[in-house]
Write a protein that holds these residues in place. Structure first.
Motif, short mmCIF file in Angstrom:
data_model
loop_
_atom_site.label_atom_id
_atom_site.label_comp_id
_atom_site.label_asym_id
_atom_site.label_seq_id
_atom_site.Cartn_x
_atom_site.Cartn_y
_atom_site.Cartn_z
N GLU A 1 12.91 -11.40 43.54
CA GLU A 1 11.78 -12.30 44.73
C GLU A 1 11.59 -12.22 45.55
O GLU A 1 10.13 -12.83 45.99
CB GLU A 1 13.08 -13.40 44.54
N ASP A 2 12.19 -11.44 46.68
CA ASP A 2 12.06 -11.43 48.23
C ASP A 2 12.15 -10.19 48.70
O ASP A 2 13.85 -9.80 48.38
CB ASP A 2 11.61 -12.07 48.95
N THR A 3 11.60 -9.93 50.20
CA THR A 3 12.77 -7.83 50.27
C THR A 3 12.27 -8.39 52.12
O THR A 3 11.82 -7.34 52.12
CB THR A 3 12.65 -6.91 49.80
N PRO A 4 13.02 -9.71 52.40
CA PRO A 4 12.82 -9.58 53.53
C PRO A 4 13.45 -8.63 55.11
O PRO A 4 15.03 -8.29 54.65
CB PRO A 4 13.50 -10.88 54.27
N THR B 1 7.74 -4.66 54.27
CA THR B 1 8.04 -6.38 53.23
C THR B 1 7.22 -5.94 51.78
O THR B 1 8.49 -5.99 50.78
CB THR B 1 7.93 -7.34 53.89
N THR B 2 6.06 -5.84 51.93
CA THR B 2 5.68 -6.29 50.74
C THR B 2 5.17 -4.78 50.08
O THR B 2 5.85 -5.07 48.53
CB THR B 2 3.85 -6.38 50.87
N GLN C 1 10.62 -3.34 42.70
CA GLN C 1 10.34 -4.10 42.06
C GLN C 1 10.04 -2.67 40.51
O GLN C 1 10.18 -3.19 38.85
CB GLN C 1 9.26 -4.77 41.77
N ALA D 1 18.02 -7.97 49.59
CA ALA D 1 16.94 -7.75 48.86
C ALA D 1 17.32 -9.52 47.95
O ALA D 1 18.03 -9.37 47.55
CB ALA D 1 17.11 -6.67 47.75
N LYS E 1 15.06 -7.80 58.24
CA LYS E 1 15.67 -9.33 59.09
C LYS E 1 16.23 -8.63 60.14
O LYS E 1 15.97 -9.49 61.41
CB LYS E 1 17.26 -9.32 58.04
N LYS F 1 9.02 -4.00 48.70
CA LYS F 1 9.40 -5.16 47.34
C LYS F 1 8.50 -4.86 46.13
O LYS F 1 8.83 -4.80 45.29
CB LYS F 1 8.47 -6.88 47.70
#
Length: 128
Positions: A81-84, A62-63, A70, A7, A86, A66
């Motif tokens: 900002e992002d939640t890739p 991922t979308t 949020q 995150a 891994k 996030k």
């Protein structure tokens, strides 16, 4: 299923004094981490294991991760900002089962292609 995700977030500067005064210095880690784990469990349980292998599902996850995170942390002034995603590891037996199924589906599609090609060839010869 073992999933590693990250995150990337920051605290809105105008909310920092209030946050540190009311929650403390480790507020970000406590708030984001607790909600992050909850959202990951929720999102992964909504998909079956085979779907986790597809790029489309991973992008959706991922979308969703996030967006859901949020929503949970926005009231604290935290901006995600992002939640890739891994790393994804499935149990070995499940991974083999998925791979076997994918191979069987590919073989069936190949056979269908061959049958279609033979039908077309038979029609072509019939026309001649």
């Amino acid at each position: 299923v073992h999933l590693e995700a990250a995150a990337l977030f920051h605290l809105a500067p105008d909310r920092a004094p209030e946050m540190y005064r009311t929650v403390g210095m480790d507020a970000l880690d406590r708030i984001v981490a607790a909600n992050f784990h909850s959202v990951i469990r929720e999102i992964t349980s909504a998909h079956d294991a085979k779907a986790l292998y597809t790029a489309k599902t991973r992008l959706e996850m991922t979308t969703d991760l996030k967006g859901n995170l949020q929503k949970l942390v926005a009231s604290w002034g935290i901006i995600v900002e992002d939640t890739p995603l891994k790393k994804l590891e499935l149990p070995e037996s499940l991974q083999h089962a998925i791979e076997d199924k994918l191979l069987a589906e590919q073989a069936a599609e190949k056979m269908q292609f061959i049958l279609d090609k033979e039908r077309q060839e038979a029609e072509r010869k019939k026309i001649e």
